[in-house]
Design an enzyme around this catalytic site. Structure first.
Site, PDB file in Angstrom:
ATOM      1  N   SER A 120       0.834  -1.201   0.000  1.00 30.44           N
ATOM      2  CA  SER A 120       0.000   0.000   0.000  1.00 30.44           C
ATOM      3  C   SER A 120       0.868   1.250   0.000  1.00 30.44           C
ATOM      4  O   SER A 120       0.437   2.307  -0.465  1.00 30.44           O
ATOM      5  CB  SER A 120      -0.871   0.045   1.254  1.00 30.44           C
ATOM      6  OG  SER A 120      -1.598  -1.128   1.387  1.00 30.44           O
ATOM      7  N   HIS A 141      -2.309  -3.277  -6.751  1.00 28.19           N
ATOM      8  CA  HIS A 141      -2.861  -2.936  -5.438  1.00 28.19           C
ATOM      9  C   HIS A 141      -4.361  -3.228  -5.400  1.00 28.19           C
ATOM     10  O   HIS A 141      -5.161  -2.541  -6.032  1.00 28.19           O
ATOM     11  CB  HIS A 141      -2.594  -1.448  -5.157  1.00 28.19           C
ATOM     12  CG  HIS A 141      -2.937  -1.026  -3.775  1.00 28.19           C
ATOM     13  ND1 HIS A 141      -3.655   0.116  -3.496  1.00 28.19           N
ATOM     14  CD2 HIS A 141      -2.676  -1.596  -2.574  1.00 28.19           C
ATOM     15  CE1 HIS A 141      -3.810   0.225  -2.197  1.00 28.19           C
ATOM     16  NE2 HIS A 141      -3.224  -0.792  -1.613  1.00 28.19           N
ATOM     17  N   GLU A 153      -5.464  -0.927  -8.432  1.00 27.02           N
ATOM     18  CA  GLU A 153      -4.539   0.091  -8.951  1.00 27.02           C
ATOM     19  C   GLU A 153      -3.339  -0.662  -9.514  1.00 27.02           C
ATOM     20  O   GLU A 153      -2.773  -1.521  -8.828  1.00 27.02           O
ATOM     21  CB  GLU A 153      -4.064   1.018  -7.828  1.00 27.02           C
ATOM     22  CG  GLU A 153      -5.127   2.006  -7.351  1.00 27.02           C
ATOM     23  CD  GLU A 153      -4.657   2.830  -6.150  1.00 27.02           C
ATOM     24  OE1 GLU A 153      -4.851   4.044  -6.167  1.00 27.02           O
ATOM     25  OE2 GLU A 153      -4.120   2.253  -5.191  1.00 27.02           O
ATOM     26  N   ASN A 192      -5.092   6.153  -1.851  1.00 28.05           N
ATOM     27  CA  ASN A 192      -4.620   6.514  -0.511  1.00 28.05           C
ATOM     28  C   ASN A 192      -4.170   7.967  -0.435  1.00 28.05           C
ATOM     29  O   ASN A 192      -4.333   8.634   0.585  1.00 28.05           O
ATOM     30  CB  ASN A 192      -3.484   5.590  -0.061  1.00 28.05           C
ATOM     31  CG  ASN A 192      -4.042   4.250   0.394  1.00 28.05           C
ATOM     32  OD1 ASN A 192      -5.241   4.128   0.644  1.00 28.05           O
ATOM     33  ND2 ASN A 192      -3.198   3.245   0.470  1.00 28.05           N
TER      34      ASN A 192
HETATM   35  P1  NAD Z   1      -2.000  -9.709   6.913  1.00 29.24           P
HETATM   36  O1  NAD Z   1      -1.189  -9.423   8.108  1.00 29.24           O
HETATM   37  O2  NAD Z   1      -3.416 -10.057   7.071  1.00 29.24           O
HETATM   38  O3  NAD Z   1      -1.308 -10.869   6.088  1.00 29.24           O
HETATM   39  C1  NAD Z   1       0.050 -10.932   5.831  1.00 29.24           C
HETATM   40  C2  NAD Z   1       0.427 -12.390   5.679  1.00 29.24           C
HETATM   41  O4  NAD Z   1       1.750 -12.449   5.209  1.00 29.24           O
HETATM   42  C3  NAD Z   1       0.363 -13.165   6.986  1.00 29.24           C
HETATM   43  O5  NAD Z   1      -0.430 -14.308   6.827  1.00 29.24           O
HETATM   44  C4  NAD Z   1       1.808 -13.533   7.234  1.00 29.24           C
HETATM   45  O6  NAD Z   1       1.971 -14.785   7.888  1.00 29.24           O
HETATM   46  C5  NAD Z   1       2.356 -13.553   5.843  1.00 29.24           C
HETATM   47  N1  NAD Z   1       3.803 -13.420   5.750  1.00 29.24           N
HETATM   48  C6  NAD Z   1       4.594 -12.601   6.448  1.00 29.24           C
HETATM   49  N2  NAD Z   1       5.870 -12.782   6.068  1.00 29.24           N
HETATM   50  C7  NAD Z   1       5.874 -13.720   5.100  1.00 29.24           C
HETATM   51  C8  NAD Z   1       6.883 -14.328   4.321  1.00 29.24           C
HETATM   52  N3  NAD Z   1       8.145 -13.978   4.460  1.00 29.24           N
HETATM   53  N4  NAD Z   1       6.512 -15.274   3.441  1.00 29.24           N
HETATM   54  C9  NAD Z   1       5.226 -15.617   3.295  1.00 29.24           C
HETATM   55  N5  NAD Z   1       4.241 -15.086   3.999  1.00 29.24           N
HETATM   56  C10 NAD Z   1       4.559 -14.135   4.895  1.00 29.24           C
HETATM   57  O7  NAD Z   1      -1.820  -8.448   5.971  1.00 29.24           O
HETATM   58  P2  NAD Z   1      -2.776  -7.957   4.796  1.00 29.24           P
HETATM   59  O8  NAD Z   1      -3.747  -7.008   5.336  1.00 29.24           O
HETATM   60  O9  NAD Z   1      -3.237  -9.107   3.995  1.00 29.24           O
HETATM   61  O10 NAD Z   1      -1.747  -7.089   3.938  1.00 29.24           O
HETATM   62  C11 NAD Z   1      -0.838  -7.693   3.063  1.00 29.24           C
HETATM   63  C12 NAD Z   1      -0.325  -6.644   2.113  1.00 29.24           C
HETATM   64  O11 NAD Z   1      -1.407  -6.076   1.402  1.00 29.24           O
HETATM   65  C13 NAD Z   1       0.384  -5.493   2.785  1.00 29.24           C
HETATM   66  O12 NAD Z   1       1.454  -5.082   1.984  1.00 29.24           O
HETATM   67  C14 NAD Z   1      -0.669  -4.436   2.867  1.00 29.24           C
HETATM   68  O13 NAD Z   1      -0.133  -3.139   2.908  1.00 29.24           O
HETATM   69  C15 NAD Z   1      -1.395  -4.660   1.563  1.00 29.24           C
HETATM   70  N6  NAD Z   1      -2.779  -4.189   1.533  1.00 29.24           N
HETATM   71  C16 NAD Z   1      -3.603  -4.346   2.602  1.00 29.24           C
HETATM   72  C17 NAD Z   1      -4.916  -3.891   2.541  1.00 29.24           C
HETATM   73  C18 NAD Z   1      -5.845  -4.059   3.703  1.00 29.24           C
HETATM   74  O14 NAD Z   1      -6.878  -3.391   3.737  1.00 29.24           O
HETATM   75  N7  NAD Z   1      -5.546  -4.912   4.632  1.00 29.24           N
HETATM   76  C19 NAD Z   1      -5.398  -3.271   1.370  1.00 29.24           C
HETATM   77  C20 NAD Z   1      -4.525  -3.146   0.280  1.00 29.24           C
HETATM   78  C21 NAD Z   1      -3.231  -3.590   0.378  1.00 29.24           C
END
Ligand code: NAD
Length: 658
Positions: A120, A141, A153, A192
C-alpha cells in the site's frame, strides 16, 4: 478472458492474500498460495471455502465451489512457486520482509515470471531493486476485501516494461477487476493519496469545533458518500489510517499527522475493532452502524472544504502525468464508492470556488498542501470553471441566452435564471417581469431541462416591484393593464410550472421578490438573505403573500403583510417559507446539491409531483385573483400615490384613508 496457462503464485495468505488467491481461482487459474506456516494456510483455505459458499448461495459463481478450491494448492515451502508465471506478493507491510522475499523468489523462479506487489505504501521501484527483473516488476494494489471491490490500482515502477503492464492489465480484466493505471510510482498511489487529503481535512474540521455528527451527516447526505468520515475511519481502523498517513509522509508526501487520530491511537480507541473510536460499538469487532441522520448542522460544514485538498491533489496527479483524469475519478468512484470522482465534483461545484476555498485554507492553516495547483489556476484564468462555464476538467452541455434584465444559462440538464439588474437590486420592472417569463418558458420547452434554478445577480435576490414603474401608474386602469400584461402571465406560469423550481435566495428578497418564492418548490437561502412584504408601507399590498402565503405557508404571512417586518432567513425557515438556510459561501454549493437530488428522481415522478402540487396551488388561484384585484383597487387611491411619492422622496407618508 483467461490468459492461457498462466500459473499464479500468491505469497501471504492473510486478509488480502487469501482473497486474491480466491479471485484468481474463480477466474479459472491454477493458484499456488504460500505463507510461513501450514496452520495459516489451512485457515486461509477455510476462509476461501466459506466465502465461495456464500458467493454460491447468492448465485455469484458459475462453478461448484469445490471445483474452484481444487485449483488452489497451498504450501509453506516457497519452492512450490518455482513454476509460477506471475506472482502476487501480499505479505506484511514491511519493506525488509518484502525485499528478502523477492530476493528468494528471484532465485527459484524462471526469469520471465512477473512479480507484482500488493504493497500500500512502499515504492514499487524500491522493492524492484531487490531483484534483477525491474522490467518484470509491478504494483498490483487490491482493495479490501479483494472479492468485493471492483477495482485495482496498477502501478508502474521506474523500469516496468510495457509488456509487464499489459500482462497485468489483462490479468486484472480476466479476474473481473476494473483497473486504473498509476503511471509513476508516487507514495500512496491514487486512492490513498486522495483519501489522506480528505481524512486530514475532516480532522481539521473537527479541530475547528464542528460536531462529528454534523460532519458525518454532511458527508452522507450532502456529498452522498456511502459512509461519514468518522464512521469510515472507525470501520477501517484509526491506527491503520494513522500509520498509512505516516508512511506516506516518510516517503515524501506533503502531509502531516492528525493530532486527533494520534491521541485516539494512544488511547487505544481504534474504532470498531477496539469497541470504540469516534463512535461506540457493543464490543470489539462487533459492528453496529452509527446512527447518522440528516440535520440542520450538516449545512454548517462546507463540503468543498472537505474535498478541496483532494481536488488539488487530483490536479497535481494530472499535471505530473501520474494518472489520467478518468482514472483519477474512477479510482474514487470504484475504490471508495464516491458517487462522483473529485474532478467531476470540482466541475459540479465550480473550480473557481474550489480555488477560493483552498486559498482561504492556506491563509488559515499555512499548510503547503493548500498551495493552489497551477492546473487549477490555469483553468480559472481560462474561465474553464466546470459545469457553470461549459468546460472544466470535462466538457458539459452549456448554452447561454442574454434576455437583458434576465440571464438564462442551460447547464447540462438544468436551467439557471439570474435576475440581472443588480444596480436596481434586481427589482421587477416591465422588462424584468417579461424576460423572467421568457426564460422560464425557454426552460419549460426544452426537453433536456430537468429543473430550473432562479437567483439574483449581485447582493440582492429581488427588491420587488420597481417603484419607479409603479409611481407612473396614473389610475387603476394602468395597474390593471400591468397586472394583465406582466404580472399575471408570470404568476400563472410559476403556479402551473411543470418542472421543479428552486430558488437560491442570495440576499434581499422584498415585496414581489419575496412573494415569488411562494410559488417555487424548493427555497434555499443564504443566511444573509432577508425577506419582507412591506408593500403596505407604500400604500400597496402583497397579493401573493396574502393569498398563497397565508394558505400554503403560515398565518404569520398576514402579520408580515400588515407590518412590513423583516423576516430573517432563519425565521422564514421556521414558518416554512424557506427550506434550507446555509452560510452565504455555500449557497451555490447547496444549489448544485439540490439539482442533483432532483436528478436522482425519475423525470416522470418529478412531473407527477409537480402536477399534484400545482393542483393544490390552483385551489387558491381565486384567492390570489381577489388579492390582485384589491391591489388594483388600492392603486387608484390617494394613499397609493402618497406612498409612492413619499418613498421616492425618502419622506414619511401622510395617510388620508382615501
Ligand atoms: P495480513 O497481516 O493479514 O497478512 C500478511 C500475511 O503475510 C500473513 O499471513 C503472514 O503470515 C504472511 N507473511 C509474512 N511474512 C511472510 C513471508 N516472508 N513469506 C510468506 N508469507 C509471509 O496483511 P494484509 O492485510 O493481507 O496485507 C498484506 C499486504 O497487502 C500489505 O502489503 C498491505 O499493505 C497490503 N494491503 C492491505 C490492505 C488491507 O486493507 N488490509 C489493502 C490493500 C493492500
Amino acid at each position: 478472458m483467461l490468459i492461457m496457462s498462466l500459473k499464479i503464485g500468491v505469497v501471504g495468505a492473510g486478509l488480502m492474500g487469501h482473497g486474491i488467491a480466491e479471485m484468481c481461482a474463480i477466474a479459472g487459474y491454477g493458484v499456488t498460495l504460500s505463507d510461513i506456516t501450514d496452520d495459516i494456510l489451512r485457515k486461509a483455505l477455510e476462509k476461501i471455502k466459506w466465502s465461495l459458499q456464500n458467493l454460491a448461495k447468492k448465485g455469484g459463481l458459475k462453478e461448484d465451489p469445490e471445483r474452484i478450491v481444487s485449483r488452489i494448492r497451498t504450501s509453506s515451502n516457497l519452492k512450490s512457486l518455482s513454476d509460477a508465471d506471475y506472482i502476487i506478493e501480499a505479505v506484511k507491510e514491511d519493506s525488509n520482509i518484502k525485499k528478502e522475499l523477492f530476493g528468494k523468489l528471484e532465485a527459484i523462479t524462471d526469469s520471465n515470471c512477473v512479480f507484482a506487489t500488493n504493497t500500500s505504501t512502499i515504492p514499487i521501484s524500491e522493492l524492484a531493486s531487490s531483484t534483477k527483473r525491474a522490467d518484470r516488476f509491478i504494483g498490483l494494489h487490491f482493495f479490501n476485501p479483494p472479492a468485493l471491490m471492483p477495482i485495482v490500482e496498477i502501478i508502474r515502477g521506474d523500469r516496468t516494461s510495457d509488456e509487464t503492464l499489459e500482462k497485468t492489465r489483462n490479468l486484472a480484466r480476466s479476474i473481473g477487476k476494473d483497473y486504473v493505471t498509476v503511471k509513476k510510482d508516487v507514495p500512496g498511489f491514487l486512492v490513498n493519496r486522495l483519501n489522506d487529503r480528505v481524512i486530514l481535512e475532516s480532522m481539521s474540521i473537527l479541530e475547528d469545533g464542528y460536531r462529528k455528527e454534523d460532519l458525518d451527516s454532511m458527508v452522507r447526505f450532502r456529498l452522498n458518500f456511502p459512509m461519514g468520515m468518522c464512521e469510515l475511519l472507525d470501520f477501517v481502523g484509526i491506527d491503520t489510517v494513522f500509520y498509512a498517513g505516516q508512511e506516506m509522509k516518510k516517503r515524501g508526501f506533503d502531509t502531516r499527522s492528525s493530532g486527533i487520530l494520534k491521541k485516539m491511537v494512544e488511547a487505544g480507541k481504534l474504532g470498531m475493532k477496539s469497541g470504540e473510536g469516534f463512535y461506540k460499538y457493543p464490543k470489539p469487532n462487533v459492528y453496529v452502524r452509527p446512527n447518522i441522520m440528516p440535520s440542520d448542522g450538516m449545512y454548517l460544514v462546507n463540503p468543498l472544504r472537505l474535498i478541496s485538498a483532494a481536488i488539488n491533489e487530483a490536479a497535481w496527479l494530472i499535471r505530473n502525468d501520474v494518472a489520467s483524469l478518468e482514472d483519477i475519478d474512477k479510482s474514487m468512484t470504484l475504490g471508495m464508492n464516491w458517487p462522483e470522482g473529485p474532478l467531476k465534483l470540482a466541475d459540479k461545484f465550480g473550480i473557481d470556488v474550489v480555488v477560493s476555498v483552498l486559498e482561504q485554507r492556506l491563509i488559515d492553516s499555512g499548510e503547503t498542501r493548500f498551495n493552489v495547483d497551477p492546473l487549477l489556476k490555469e483553468k480559472v484564468e481560462k474561465n474553464e470553471l466546470g459545469k457553470k462555464s461549459g468546460n472544466g476538467f470535462y466538457s458539459w452541455k452549456w448554452d447561454h441566452t442574454d434576455f437583458g434584465a434576465v440571464k438564462y444559462t442551460k447547464i447540462q440538464d438544468y436551467g439557471l435564471i439570474t435576475l440581472n439588474r443588480p444596480e436596481k437590486l434586481n427589482s421587477l420592472n416591465e422588462e424584468e417581469w417579461e424576460t423572467f417569463r421568457l426564460a422560464l418558458e425557454k426552460a419549460r420547452d426544452d426537453n433536456e431541462i430537468r429543473c430550473v434554478v432562479v437567483t439574483g445577480e449581485g447582493r440582492a435576490f429581488c427588491g420587488g416591484d420597481d417603484i419607479d414603474m409603479m409611481s407612473k401608474w396614473k389610475s387603476a386602469v394602468d395597474a390593471k393593464k400591468w397586472m394583465e400584461k406582466y404580472a399575471t402571465p408570470l404568476i400563472d406560469l410559476l403556479a402551473n410550472y411543470p418542472k421543479p423550481l428552486i430558488s437560491a435566495v442570495n440576499g434581499i428578497a422584498f415585496g414581489g421578490g419575496c412573494e415569488l418564492n411562494l410559488l417555487f418548490d424548493i427555497v434555499l437561502a443564504s443566511e444573509k438573505a432577508v425577506f419582507a412584504t412591506p408593500e403596505g408601507l407604500i400604500g400597496a399590498m402583497p397579493p401573493l403573500a396574502t393569498s398563497y402565503g397565508t394558505a400554503l405557508v403560515s398565518r404569520k404571512m398576514a402579520r408580515y403583510a400588515l407590518t412590513g417586518d423583516w423576516i430573517t432567513a432563519q425565521e422564514a425557515k421556521q414558518i416554512g417559507f424557506v427550506d434550507v438556510v446555509v452560510p452565504h459561501e455555500q449557497l451555490t454549493i447547496v444549489t448544485a446539491e439540490f439539482v442533483d437530488k432532483i436528478r436522482r428522481i425519475s423525470p416522470m415522478a418529478a412531473a407527477g409531483v409537480k402536477s399534484a402540487v400545482n393542483l393544490v396551488r390552483q385551489g387558491f388561484a381565486d384567492q390570489a385573483k381577489f388579492a390582485a384585484e384589491e391591489l388594483i383597487r388600492l392603486a387608484s387611491s390617494e394613499d397609493f400615490k402618497e406612498g409612492q411619492r413619499a418613498f421616492l422622496h425618502k419622506q414619511k407618508p401622510e395617510w388620508t384613508g382615501k
